[in-house]
Design a protein around this motif. Structure first.
Motif, PDB file in Angstrom:
ATOM      1  N   ALA A  69     -25.404  29.225 -18.337  1.00 57.36           N
ATOM      2  CA  ALA A  69     -26.010  28.902 -17.035  1.00 57.36           C
ATOM      3  C   ALA A  69     -25.078  29.389 -15.920  1.00 57.36           C
ATOM      4  O   ALA A  69     -23.915  28.984 -15.850  1.00 57.36           O
ATOM      5  CB  ALA A  69     -26.243  27.412 -16.917  1.00 57.36           C
ATOM      6  N   CYS A  70     -25.585  30.242 -15.074  1.00 61.67           N
ATOM      7  CA  CYS A  70     -24.783  30.762 -13.968  1.00 61.67           C
ATOM      8  C   CYS A  70     -24.338  29.606 -13.074  1.00 61.67           C
ATOM      9  O   CYS A  70     -25.147  28.743 -12.716  1.00 61.67           O
ATOM     10  CB  CYS A  70     -25.614  31.756 -13.161  1.00 61.67           C
ATOM     11  SG  CYS A  70     -24.764  32.395 -11.706  1.00 61.67           S
ATOM     12  N   PRO A  71     -23.047  29.568 -12.698  1.00 68.34           N
ATOM     13  CA  PRO A  71     -22.562  28.470 -11.861  1.00 68.34           C
ATOM     14  C   PRO A  71     -23.122  28.496 -10.442  1.00 68.34           C
ATOM     15  O   PRO A  71     -22.953  27.531  -9.705  1.00 68.34           O
ATOM     16  CB  PRO A  71     -21.045  28.658 -11.861  1.00 68.34           C
ATOM     17  CG  PRO A  71     -20.816  30.057 -12.279  1.00 68.34           C
ATOM     18  CD  PRO A  71     -21.986  30.468 -13.125  1.00 68.34           C
ATOM     19  N   HIS A  72     -23.825  29.553 -10.072  1.00 73.34           N
ATOM     20  CA  HIS A  72     -24.411  29.606  -8.729  1.00 73.34           C
ATOM     21  C   HIS A  72     -25.663  28.738  -8.662  1.00 73.34           C
ATOM     22  O   HIS A  72     -25.727  27.809  -7.864  1.00 73.34           O
ATOM     23  CB  HIS A  72     -24.737  31.048  -8.325  1.00 73.34           C
ATOM     24  CG  HIS A  72     -25.385  31.147  -6.985  1.00 73.34           C
ATOM     25  ND1 HIS A  72     -26.590  31.787  -6.783  1.00 73.34           N
ATOM     26  CD2 HIS A  72     -25.010  30.671  -5.772  1.00 73.34           C
ATOM     27  CE1 HIS A  72     -26.906  31.712  -5.500  1.00 73.34           C
ATOM     28  NE2 HIS A  72     -25.963  31.036  -4.870  1.00 73.34           N
ATOM     29  N   ALA A  73     -26.651  29.025  -9.484  1.00 71.43           N
ATOM     30  CA  ALA A  73     -27.900  28.263  -9.431  1.00 71.43           C
ATOM     31  C   ALA A  73     -28.520  28.043 -10.801  1.00 71.43           C
ATOM     32  O   ALA A  73     -29.681  27.666 -10.902  1.00 71.43           O
ATOM     33  CB  ALA A  73     -28.897  28.951  -8.505  1.00 71.43           C
ATOM     34  N   GLY A  74     -27.758  28.280 -11.859  1.00 68.29           N
ATOM     35  CA  GLY A  74     -28.206  27.894 -13.185  1.00 68.29           C
ATOM     36  C   GLY A  74     -29.012  28.909 -13.969  1.00 68.29           C
ATOM     37  O   GLY A  74     -29.382  28.643 -15.107  1.00 68.29           O
ATOM     38  N   THR A  75     -29.281  30.056 -13.423  1.00 70.60           N
ATOM     39  CA  THR A  75     -30.015  31.076 -14.161  1.00 70.60           C
ATOM     40  C   THR A  75     -29.174  31.549 -15.345  1.00 70.60           C
ATOM     41  O   THR A  75     -27.980  31.788 -15.171  1.00 70.60           O
ATOM     42  CB  THR A  75     -30.310  32.289 -13.250  1.00 70.60           C
ATOM     43  OG1 THR A  75     -31.075  31.846 -12.140  1.00 70.60           O
ATOM     44  CG2 THR A  75     -31.061  33.380 -13.991  1.00 70.60           C
ATOM     45  N   PRO A  76     -29.748  31.679 -16.528  1.00 76.76           N
ATOM     46  CA  PRO A  76     -28.959  32.205 -17.646  1.00 76.76           C
ATOM     47  C   PRO A  76     -28.476  33.624 -17.353  1.00 76.76           C
ATOM     48  O   PRO A  76     -29.255  34.468 -16.910  1.00 76.76           O
ATOM     49  CB  PRO A  76     -29.934  32.189 -18.820  1.00 76.76           C
ATOM     50  CG  PRO A  76     -30.945  31.155 -18.447  1.00 76.76           C
ATOM     51  CD  PRO A  76     -31.086  31.258 -16.947  1.00 76.76           C
ATOM     52  N   GLY A 103     -19.338  37.139  -6.322  1.00 75.31           N
ATOM     53  CA  GLY A 103     -20.257  36.061  -5.992  1.00 75.31           C
ATOM     54  C   GLY A 103     -21.675  36.543  -5.876  1.00 75.31           C
ATOM     55  O   GLY A 103     -21.948  37.691  -6.157  1.00 75.31           O
ATOM     56  N   PRO A 104     -22.531  35.629  -5.503  1.00 74.06           N
ATOM     57  CA  PRO A 104     -22.303  34.404  -4.756  1.00 74.06           C
ATOM     58  C   PRO A 104     -21.776  33.207  -5.555  1.00 74.06           C
ATOM     59  O   PRO A 104     -21.435  32.187  -4.952  1.00 74.06           O
ATOM     60  CB  PRO A 104     -23.680  34.077  -4.182  1.00 74.06           C
ATOM     61  CG  PRO A 104     -24.648  34.665  -5.152  1.00 74.06           C
ATOM     62  CD  PRO A 104     -23.972  35.908  -5.661  1.00 74.06           C
ATOM     63  N   ALA A 105     -21.715  33.278  -6.873  1.00 73.49           N
ATOM     64  CA  ALA A 105     -21.131  32.153  -7.604  1.00 73.49           C
ATOM     65  C   ALA A 105     -19.710  31.912  -7.079  1.00 73.49           C
ATOM     66  O   ALA A 105     -18.990  32.856  -6.773  1.00 73.49           O
ATOM     67  CB  ALA A 105     -21.102  32.448  -9.095  1.00 73.49           C
ATOM     68  N   THR A 127     -23.367  39.763 -16.039  1.00 73.99           N
ATOM     69  CA  THR A 127     -24.067  39.747 -14.757  1.00 73.99           C
ATOM     70  C   THR A 127     -25.177  38.712 -14.784  1.00 73.99           C
ATOM     71  O   THR A 127     -25.863  38.539 -15.786  1.00 73.99           O
ATOM     72  CB  THR A 127     -24.670  41.139 -14.459  1.00 73.99           C
ATOM     73  OG1 THR A 127     -23.612  42.091 -14.416  1.00 73.99           O
ATOM     74  CG2 THR A 127     -25.417  41.153 -13.129  1.00 73.99           C
ATOM     75  N   CYS A 128     -25.344  38.033 -13.667  1.00 74.26           N
ATOM     76  CA  CYS A 128     -26.501  37.158 -13.478  1.00 74.26           C
ATOM     77  C   CYS A 128     -27.525  37.958 -12.688  1.00 74.26           C
ATOM     78  O   CYS A 128     -27.250  38.367 -11.551  1.00 74.26           O
ATOM     79  CB  CYS A 128     -26.115  35.890 -12.716  1.00 74.26           C
ATOM     80  SG  CYS A 128     -27.551  34.859 -12.335  1.00 74.26           S
ATOM     81  N   SER A 129     -28.645  38.170 -13.281  1.00 69.77           N
ATOM     82  CA  SER A 129     -29.646  39.025 -12.642  1.00 69.77           C
ATOM     83  C   SER A 129     -30.337  38.345 -11.470  1.00 69.77           C
ATOM     84  O   SER A 129     -31.035  38.998 -10.713  1.00 69.77           O
ATOM     85  CB  SER A 129     -30.683  39.494 -13.670  1.00 69.77           C
ATOM     86  OG  SER A 129     -31.313  38.380 -14.258  1.00 69.77           O
ATOM     87  N   ASN A 130     -30.129  37.042 -11.302  1.00 66.94           N
ATOM     88  CA  ASN A 130     -30.829  36.341 -10.222  1.00 66.94           C
ATOM     89  C   ASN A 130     -30.305  36.756  -8.848  1.00 66.94           C
ATOM     90  O   ASN A 130     -31.070  37.201  -7.992  1.00 66.94           O
ATOM     91  CB  ASN A 130     -30.718  34.835 -10.427  1.00 66.94           C
ATOM     92  CG  ASN A 130     -31.771  34.079  -9.640  1.00 66.94           C
ATOM     93  OD1 ASN A 130     -32.614  34.657  -8.966  1.00 66.94           O
ATOM     94  ND2 ASN A 130     -31.730  32.774  -9.732  1.00 66.94           N
ATOM     95  N   HIS A 131     -29.000  36.621  -8.642  1.00 61.80           N
ATOM     96  CA  HIS A 131     -28.431  36.975  -7.334  1.00 61.80           C
ATOM     97  C   HIS A 131     -27.235  37.913  -7.448  1.00 61.80           C
ATOM     98  O   HIS A 131     -26.549  38.158  -6.469  1.00 61.80           O
ATOM     99  CB  HIS A 131     -28.004  35.715  -6.574  1.00 61.80           C
ATOM    100  CG  HIS A 131     -29.090  34.705  -6.414  1.00 61.80           C
ATOM    101  ND1 HIS A 131     -29.084  33.501  -7.088  1.00 61.80           N
ATOM    102  CD2 HIS A 131     -30.224  34.732  -5.683  1.00 61.80           C
ATOM    103  CE1 HIS A 131     -30.181  32.818  -6.768  1.00 61.80           C
ATOM    104  NE2 HIS A 131     -30.886  33.537  -5.919  1.00 61.80           N
ATOM    105  N   GLY A 132     -26.942  38.379  -8.644  1.00 61.92           N
ATOM    106  CA  GLY A 132     -25.931  39.421  -8.803  1.00 61.92           C
ATOM    107  C   GLY A 132     -24.499  38.980  -9.032  1.00 61.92           C
ATOM    108  O   GLY A 132     -23.593  39.809  -9.003  1.00 61.92           O
ATOM    109  N   SER A 133     -24.259  37.705  -9.277  1.00 61.61           N
ATOM    110  CA  SER A 133     -22.886  37.296  -9.585  1.00 61.61           C
ATOM    111  C   SER A 133     -22.425  38.015 -10.850  1.00 61.61           C
ATOM    112  O   SER A 133     -23.220  38.306 -11.747  1.00 61.61           O
ATOM    113  CB  SER A 133     -22.794  35.787  -9.806  1.00 61.61           C
ATOM    114  OG  SER A 133     -22.939  35.102  -8.595  1.00 61.61           O
ATOM    115  N   GLN A 134     -21.110  38.278 -10.919  1.00 66.28           N
ATOM    116  CA  GLN A 134     -20.556  38.938 -12.090  1.00 66.28           C
ATOM    117  C   GLN A 134     -19.314  38.193 -12.568  1.00 66.28           C
ATOM    118  O   GLN A 134     -18.580  37.609 -11.757  1.00 66.28           O
ATOM    119  CB  GLN A 134     -20.211  40.395 -11.769  1.00 66.28           C
ATOM    120  CG  GLN A 134     -21.453  41.225 -11.502  1.00 66.28           C
ATOM    121  CD  GLN A 134     -21.147  42.697 -11.341  1.00 66.28           C
ATOM    122  OE1 GLN A 134     -20.078  43.069 -10.873  1.00 66.28           O
ATOM    123  NE2 GLN A 134     -22.088  43.536 -11.734  1.00 66.28           N
TER     124      GLN A 134
HETATM  125  S1  FES Z   1     -28.138  32.034 -10.078  1.00 65.01           S
HETATM  126 FE1  FES Z   1     -26.684  33.486 -10.772  1.00 65.01          FE
HETATM  127  S2  FES Z   1     -26.076  34.531  -8.972  1.00 65.01           S
HETATM  128 FE2  FES Z   1     -27.484  33.049  -8.267  1.00 65.01          FE
END
Ligand code: FES
Length: 148
Positions: free
Chosen positions: A92-99, A127-129, A109-116
């Motif tokens: 779970a991405c620490p930004h908003a929980g998207t796997p 970030g944004p995480a 990479t989190c494909s939701n908002h691009g955190s790496q």
């Molecule tokens: S939920 Fe992963 S970068 Fe926003």
């Protein structure tokens, strides 16, 4: 007249995202990752593994690669650091929980908002995480990655 190709997410990415939104968490996560394992923990194989249960076959994760599997408490990112070592993180991405996605060239990479994140350490690279991925203990025995 030919129809121009559209840029943006692939049809697979869109379908996986839609399926993940509609189904139980973790149900399709591995199938949508670039290197889904074929062992236990694979989506669609029933209930998540219990603590100590098999998450994936070691042979299904090449050295330097990784996979997102269903863990006892949600999706786990497994990264094979060497022939005998596997690291695991809460997927779970620490930004908003998207796997997050399985790593590519050492980067998760989190494909939701691009955190790496660094695939070997889980540390935040971009970030944004605001933080890195949370480590989760696993162990390797008899060619299997086991939930600790
Ligand atoms: S939920 Fe992963 S970068 Fe926003």
């Amino acid at each position: 007249m030919p129809v121009p190709e559209l840029s943006g997410p692939s049809r697979r990415t869109v379908l996986c995202g839609l399926a993940a939104a509609l189904l139980a968490p973790g149900a399709l996560i591995s199938a949508c990752g670039p290197s889904a394992p074929t062992g236990a923990g694979k989506p669609g194989t029933g209930a998540p593994p219990a603590p100590g249960g098999a998450l994936a076959a070691l042979a299904d994760i090449p050295v330097g690669k990784g996979a997102v599997v269903t863990g006892p408490n949600g999706p786990l990112l497994l990264v094979r650091a060497s022939e005998t070592e596997v690291k695991a993180f809460n997927a779970a991405c620490p930004h908003a929980g998207t796997p997050v996605d399985a790593p590519v060239n050492g980067v998760v990479t989190c494909s939701n908002h691009g955190s790496q994140f660094d695939a070997k350490t889980g540390a935040k690279r971009k970030g944004p995480a605001e933080t890195g991925l949370t480590p989760v203990p696993v162990k390797v025995a008899d060619g299997q990655v086991l939930a600790a």
